[in-house]
Design a protein around this motif. Structure first.
Motif, mmCIF file in Angstrom:
data_model
loop_
_atom_site.group_PDB
_atom_site.id
_atom_site.type_symbol
_atom_site.label_atom_id
_atom_site.label_comp_id
_atom_site.label_asym_id
_atom_site.label_seq_id
_atom_site.Cartn_x
_atom_site.Cartn_y
_atom_site.Cartn_z
ATOM 1 N N PRO A 10 0.803 -1.228 0.000
ATOM 2 C CA PRO A 10 0.000 0.000 0.000
ATOM 3 C C PRO A 10 0.831 1.271 0.000
ATOM 4 C CG PRO A 10 -0.002 -0.980 2.183
ATOM 5 C CD PRO A 10 0.675 -1.962 1.272
ATOM 6 N N THR A 11 2.151 1.171 0.213
ATOM 7 C CA THR A 11 2.977 2.379 0.272
ATOM 8 C C THR A 11 3.413 2.877 -1.105
ATOM 9 O OG1 THR A 11 5.063 1.154 0.443
ATOM 10 C CG2 THR A 11 3.875 1.602 2.487
ATOM 11 N N TRP A 17 -2.786 1.905 -2.139
ATOM 12 C CA TRP A 17 -3.452 2.012 -0.826
ATOM 13 C C TRP A 17 -4.910 1.595 -0.967
ATOM 14 C CZ3 TRP A 17 -3.061 3.701 4.337
ATOM 15 C CH2 TRP A 17 -4.235 4.135 4.934
ATOM 16 N N SER A 78 -10.246 7.233 -0.865
ATOM 17 C CA SER A 78 -9.008 6.818 -1.509
ATOM 18 C C SER A 78 -9.023 7.104 -3.002
ATOM 19 C CB SER A 78 -8.764 5.325 -1.268
ATOM 20 O OG SER A 78 -8.628 5.053 0.113
ATOM 21 N N TRP A 180 4.174 4.578 7.825
ATOM 22 C CA TRP A 180 4.651 5.126 6.551
ATOM 23 C C TRP A 180 5.574 6.304 6.801
ATOM 24 C CZ3 TRP A 180 0.223 5.582 2.417
ATOM 25 C CH2 TRP A 180 -0.312 4.319 2.163
ATOM 26 N N THR A 193 -2.605 11.259 1.809
ATOM 27 C CA THR A 193 -3.523 10.302 2.434
ATOM 28 C C THR A 193 -3.897 10.759 3.840
ATOM 29 O OG1 THR A 193 -2.479 8.518 1.186
ATOM 30 C CG2 THR A 193 -3.824 7.883 3.061
#
Length: 463
Positions: A10-11, A17, A78, A180, A193
């Motif tokens: 997801p990074t 993500w 998202s 993160w 985000t």
């Protein structure tokens, strides 16, 4: 026998993500890709492509998926981030096709080779009386550019009634975003985000909240605001960070959460000191230590370090050493299983790094450097890969101090490693620290390897 699903990262981007969140919620509801697709009139293959970020997910599809999975709108939010990120990448490619870019600096925030900014006004522009806390907080945030950024992309409306699942979502977002931030720095997709998550979470403060959930809600929002503020600090968005840390303090104080109050004051103190106002940094650290009897040993140690770093910048050697001694005493009493989960980061590596940074400033002013070198070395050797940025900070300080102490050959290896590590981060503070190493190394410029290192540093921090 079916193969296990491919791990998702997801990074990598906002789209990744979204894909990871979609898989998480689908598996939580115990649905296959085909079963979920049937609920929203899409093929299972398209659901698979959404999860792997191989196809962009449109807002209408995300809205339907949110409803089917009862996510509270996380996928819709998202989508807005993924679309904004794609727009930003397109603009970057148009503007600079031949070089790697980093997120644009804020006007007046200073470049990566500049020193900390002049001290801000630390008096709050909006009174934070407890009886009108929500209204005052909204006004304070709206006064700066943060809300404009948060409003740039549409987000799902907060529910009218707060549920336990909503609070848990805020906690999960804060934990993920913090990891993160520790790994990659506070700029890029981390910041984008974080802003969207905070906007939704802040909206819950105006929703109807059952009394038993109030403390959990305000505490969760305080944690998230601290994370978003830390990312802003790392990205040199200092006005945003200042407001967010104050917001986190107010949320914690609203429900008498002393540990979270301490964490917010710790960051407020560090930001003030870093920006060239150690006097305010000292005041904020001491405010955090108010009623220290209500804090855990790790929380007290953390705040004594913030106090030490402010005192070191002020040149108060003996008081700095006393604060470091108090921090050491508190840390010696830490029992990890008795600490809150939010203090899990404060291990031996973090403690040695924080105290080593305070001693670093004393050493540059003429204090014997051995203590700083020993603590910084311990921090570098002890930090795990999950705290790449903290390790890089300590390694860069270690190399800088060795350069300043007249030991350039020993500094060279750590300097080269720090250079490689900084190139993997999106951290303007890490770039700034690297620039300081380059400036100190200038005194050894006649050594070919040092001259080469300085040229590489100049190239890296100028990107």
């Amino acid at each position: 026998m079916p193969r296990p699903p491919k791990p998702l990262d997801p990074t990598r981007s906002a789209a990744h993500w979204l894909g990871a969140e979609l898989r998480h919620w689908r598996e939580l509801r115990k649905l296959s890709q085909d079963e979920l697709g049937a609920l929203v009139h899409l093929s299972g293959d398209l659901i698979s492509k959404f999860e792997r970020a191989e196809r962009p997910c449109k807002l209408r599809h995300a809205t339907a998926l949110d409803a089917a999975l009862d996510t509270g709108g996380v996928l819709s939010r998202s989508v807005a981030l993924a679309e904004a990120e794609m727009d930003n990448r397109s603009r970057e490619m148009d503007n600079s096709p031949s070089r790697t870019t980093i997120p644009p600096r804020r006007a007046g925030a200073g470049g990566t080779l500049e020193g900390p900014l002049s001290a801000p006004e630390w008096n709050e522009s909006i009174p934070m009386e407890r009886r009108n806390f929500l209204a005052a907080t909204s006004t304070a945030l709206a006064a700066g550019p943060l809300l404009q950024l948060m409003n740039a992309a549409p987000a799902a409306a907060a529910p009218s009634v707060v549920r336990p699942a909503d609070v848990e979502q805020i906690r999960a977002a804060a934990t993920t975003l913090r990891s993160w931030d520790n790994l990659y720095g506070g700029a890029g997709v981390v910041r984008d985000t974080a802003l969207a998550q905070l906007r939704w979470a802040g909206g819950l403060l105006n929703s109807s909240c059952p009394a038993p959930l109030k403390a959990d809600l305000f505490s969760a929002v305080s944690r998230l605001a601290t994370v978003v503020g830390a990312s802003a600090f790392d990205a040199f968005a200092h006005d945003d960070a200042h407001r967010l840390f104050a917001f986190a303090t107010s949320c914690a104080e609203e429900v008498d959460n002393w540990p979270l109050r301490a964490i917010s004051y710790n960051l407020r103190s560090r930001q003030a000191t870093w920006r060239g106002d150690p006097d305010s940094g000292l005041t904020l650290a001491e405010l955090g230590l108010a009623r220290a009897d209500r804090l855990s040993p790790a929380e007290r140690s953390m705040l004594h370090n913030a106090r030490a770093r402010a005192l070191a910048k002020m040149g108060r050697t003996q008081q700095t050493l006393t604060s470091i001694g108090l921090s050491d005493d508190s840390f010696a009493s830490v029992v990890p299983t008795d600490e809150g989960s939010w203090m899990a980061y404060y291990d031996s590596a973090q403690h040695h790094g924080d105290t080593g940074h305070a001693l670093f400033d004393l050493a540059l002013a003429g204090h014997p450097p051995q203590g700083a070198l020993r603590r910084l070395r311990t921090a570098v050797d002890s930090h795990g890969d999950g705290f790449a940025r903290s390790r890089t900070f300590s390694r860069t300080k270690l190399a800088t101090l060795r350069m300043a102490a007249g030991d350039p050959e020993q500094a060279l290896a750590d300097g080269r490693t720090a250079l490689a590590e900084v190139s993997q981060l999106r951290s303007l503070r890490a770039n700034h620290e690297l620039g300081e190493l380059g400036r100190v190394a200038h005194r050894h410029r006649t050594i070919p390897d040092i001259r080469d290192l300085r040229e590489q540093i100049t190239s890296t921090v100028a990107v």
